[in-house]
Design an enzyme around this catalytic site. Structure first.
Site, short mmCIF file in Angstrom:
data_model
loop_
_atom_site.label_atom_id
_atom_site.label_comp_id
_atom_site.label_asym_id
_atom_site.label_seq_id
_atom_site.Cartn_x
_atom_site.Cartn_y
_atom_site.Cartn_z
N GLY C 152 7.80 8.71 12.36
CA GLY C 152 6.63 8.03 12.91
C GLY C 152 6.87 6.54 13.00
O GLY C 152 7.75 5.98 12.34
N CYS C 153 6.10 5.88 13.85
CA CYS C 153 6.32 4.45 14.11
C CYS C 153 5.92 3.59 12.92
O CYS C 153 6.66 2.69 12.51
CB CYS C 153 5.57 4.03 15.37
SG CYS C 153 3.84 4.54 15.40
N TYR C 154 4.73 3.85 12.36
CA TYR C 154 4.35 3.11 11.16
C TYR C 154 5.35 3.38 10.04
O TYR C 154 5.66 2.51 9.24
CB TYR C 154 2.97 3.56 10.68
CG TYR C 154 1.80 2.96 11.40
CD1 TYR C 154 1.63 1.59 11.51
CD2 TYR C 154 0.80 3.78 11.93
CE1 TYR C 154 0.51 1.05 12.14
CE2 TYR C 154 -0.32 3.26 12.56
CZ TYR C 154 -0.46 1.88 12.66
OH TYR C 154 -1.57 1.36 13.26
#
Lengths: 342, 342, 342, 342
Positions: C152-154
């Site tokens: 995921g990006c976060y």
């Protein structure tokens, strides 16, 4: 001061309604007594619009003409087109004065309405009685009106920018180019792909080229302004979407009938709008930001290579919708035109 | 592959230089061997542009024609106008080929330059040898040029949008309205009040109405395109500032000599640009975002109430500056026009 | 060069897919041979994404595992969670290597998946074989994997920022505060009120406080990094929405076990990421813009009143999704990790 | 109504001054009788701020204490730090009441001022008499003050968010993390590279980490709030820049002394601010947009994995500067606290 007059907000969930409520909360002469929403559950106004928290304590109801007539002398309709004309007759029968922010009563010819909106008009009688609510042009007729057709946002900008030239018969009446740009709130509050942030942010685009519904409205009102001077006004209207919340900017190109002189034109505009508190004829090139969150329309004129270029802007939600609606209310109430608007 | 050819970046601190460096870093045929900056201390490129960290290891030098000639076969000049013509002669004498991104070599008539830029031209001889670097129109002359005048961003957009109409003599040549809109990076990297974020964000405004310096450039090139067809092209050019980083959008209104048919015009455009990999004639209304960060110019044509409306857009820093500069370089190198650009 | 390897894009309509396609178009070793979309009609890729006009000539198909296996050695899944695990088994059975951009294979414990995503995991066997695709930490295991769970990006931002501190056991493992901010493209391409331009533009807000699904993913991977050092890592993760297209910024507050010295920490980070071409440990405070449209993660460290503050950012669609996916592909192909990414 | 009281705007060219003027124009009890600017020529207010066209007809003068005393009972100082303390003594000697929007009178210890601002304080006597103008905490002392130190924007947000917890001694007093985010207008109106549109637009960044001057102000006021409870409050304050015009958002992380319960905390906040019309304790997660262009501070509280997370926001130019200044004026005038602010 006399006790405030009750007003109703019919269709409270959109941006124009929110702005309208914020303005009316500052108005000493009126009180919002009821609001309606088509949403199933009955939402509080501050649930629809969190910015209204602590400012108004009202829960939306479903529309009921009797109930509105009981609580309000004026109803503001912030409904989509066709929804307005479905409720106006019932309100007018009950003597509620109506300020309609939709397009339903703007076009005087029901056939033109049907051509551009794709629906037959269902209240032709009402149409005949409606007054076009642009105070700068129709200030005399508004006070006694029972039904106000509040102008479109692009329309107000374009008409205020062109009215002096048309009224004085200074320009060719066909081929007037209106290159218009709008902030995204003009597209309403319903999410769709074109107004999804990552689509329209950091982008500039045109839309509805040659077929935007404000076109016949601009034609009609300017033709009225040009009354008795021959052919109808016909504009080339091109709307664009600007990645900003609010503001409309129109750059208008017209062919003068005779050689135009810039400072004479500026004088003409100043004179034409001398009694209009919300039109500011400026010398500098206007920017939407200076009129944002206000009821002002800022405009100026230039002559470029023999063409007249008018540059005008206003806040689409205020001077282009809810502010002018309150300006109309003020005229109908007989109180100062600026009340709650400055 | 042969060892890469050395290129110099003269004036490395602005946005066009940064974009140019990013593009050239992907180019298999060249290597940036030197960069100059007028800043006092000798900054590293990644100090000027933190986005270049880990991507290029080079420290700026002050300008020295001998040193550039020693290290580079090509020099890209990303300098303000007047600064370019001060260094071009020295570079050309040393046989460095020059791609000048400033305005100094775009206007063929030195008097027109002086009229619009307020400075006498100091390299009239150079002016005579420069080739206007718009590959879509001058692809044949670019390969052998020693000095390229890279076009202005508004200019490229406007010319690509109008060239087919003018070349085919389909429109009236005066009174062409170019309503142009630019993202803020077009104003350069020097801070000033008009580009201070809280001033231009959430605002749309016009500037330099009737006196923008890209006007004579558009007139000149389109008149060339119209060669032999009588009167010069004269445009009404109005630039606006859009609250976004990059992108230029031009909405152009022209009066056809004969009744225009939309799909015929689209066919004409497709045919005219059949060999131009970076012009995309689209059916939909273009949006700047679709061409942002690319070397494409997207455009389409409409007929509205008898007028021709052309809508065109491109990324002002790439197709409007650094991308087309590399496109010119590719033509001069004899490598595919798309190298490093797709 | 050998003939390019076929790759499939499964779920082509969103932003991650669009970015992925743009990157893969620059990749010399692969060719996009098929793409799927759940839309009813079979749209062309450039109808879904006008920015792809003239760049790729492909029409979406509905998903068919056999057809993908026939045309592609690798499939990138850009699907919502639960949709990925519905197709992965069929692809793996046919020996298609899968890089899954959804969350379906990131959490090793199916119960944790069910707790946070509200669905039972339907491919527990596949879960056991998946490799977490963060090359900076698991570069050794990726080349031989058949199924990559793309982070995921976060998560990538947070883990890259904290891994050196956790690996060296320098901080308290509970109470680590991750205050994260994301551009709006992180919310996907489906229009909804919260991402409607006039709602989120000019606004900063928090969302999903205490219940964002990247929380257990960060906990899990950092606990792995801390292996053998006692208690699990547990973060306080707060996501916010920033009115910009792309970019994630994390400001992280950790309590050091012993007094921390800023330059020692910077040295540690530089050493830890010495072999990672896409992590840039910088001295200045990073800005998302410098990593936007790139595959870099920029980060730095400060000590403030005894606390360690790590500041990290990356482009959520590239290093946070499609760029790292191609980085994983490169490792699996045995080609340079930077291919198509610089 | 009695004739309005004269007020002076000292330093009229910035954003806080513009907002102040707009608010005061709606105030029935006061009239702006004079304004000063350090600019050489004497600009009209609407030349400095085109949005004021037609709203106020006043030309700036250079500062003259006698003239101000003659025309105004109150002076608002919208000056940079050090410029305020250079004029306050002269105004106070002439019995002009002063509301100072600069930082000069906020820190009670002149040494702390010198440490953080790099200048010795030149009006230590004045410092002793100043009242910190945060009405929610010091409502009792403001009415009789002669000199108000109007709080900083980050400071107001942070203190309003933490005061209930500190006053009730519910949290650890060191290590409180304040992760704060501000719109760009907070950086003032002087153009510089960091606030140049193409630099900060579409970017999120941190600045002044560990050394922002609002840090000692927050420490000082919260320590006062915690009076008698032992050690001083010491916050970890991290400011960030958000690409939007206005708004401050603070996400605050505190360690409770005892297990915290969310709804008890919400009750505490509601009770603490029961008499404060401009603090809205909301249940939803706040967004800056809902408080933009208003004098409200919106806040809520959550408990996440045992930590207390407070989320608060306000408009930096209104509740964070000019609105609270008028709130203070209202208290000093004895008129309703909300006058001109709702």
């Amino acid at each position: 001061m006399a006790s405030p007059i009750g007003v109703a907000i019919v269709g409270a969930s959109g941006y124009a309604a929110r702005e309208l409520i914020q303005i009316l909360l500052k108005h000493p002469g009126v009180k919002i007594t009821t609001a309606t929403s088509r949403q199933d559950e009955a939402p509080r106004l501050d649930a629809l619009h969190p910015s209204l928290a602590k400012r108004i304590d009202l829960t939306c109801e479903t529309f009921d003409a009797d109930r509105i007539a009981e609580k309000a002398a004026f109803a503001f309709l912030a409904l989509p087109h066709t929804a307005s004309m479905a409720v106006v007759p019932a309100l007018r029968e009950r003597n509620v004065k109506v300020i309609d922010l939709s397009a339903d009563y703007r076009l005087t010819d029901p056939q033109v309405y049907e051509d551009w909106y794709g629906h037959a008009h269902t209240d032709v009688a009402g149409l005949g009685s409606a007054v076009y609510g642009l105070p700068e042009l129709f200030r005399d007729r508004i006070p006694t009106a029972g039904l106000i057709a509040n102008p479109g946002c692009y329309t107000s900008t374009s008409i205020l920018a062109l009215a002096p030239l048309v009224a004085e018969n200074l320009i060719e009446r066909t081929g007037v180019v209106i290159d218009a740009k709008s902030g995204v709130s003009g597209a309403g509050r319903s999410p769709k792909l074109t107004t999804h942030f990552p689509e329209c942010n950091e982008s500039f685009s045109a839309y509805s080229v040659g077929r935007h519904r404000h076109t016949p409205e601009i034609d009609q009102i300017l033709t009225t302004v040009a009354a008795g001077q021959g052919e109808a006004v016909e504009v080339i209207f091109t709307p664009h979407l600007v990645p900003m919340d609010r503001g409309i900017f129109a750059t208008i190109y017209a062919v003068p009938r005779q050689a135009a002189v810039e400072h004479d034109l500026l004088d003409l505009y100043r004179s034409f709008y001398a009694d209009s508190p919300f039109v500011r004829v400026v010398n500098h090139l206007p920017a939407t930001k200076d009129s944002a969150y206000t009821n002002y329309c800022d405009l100026t004129v230039r002559v470029v290579r023999g063409r007249i270029v008018v540059l005008a802007c206003l806040d689409n939600l205020i001077k282009g919708a809810s502010g002018v609606a309150v300006q109309n209310l003020n005229l109908m109430l007989g109180c100062p035109e600026e009340t709650a608007l400055i």
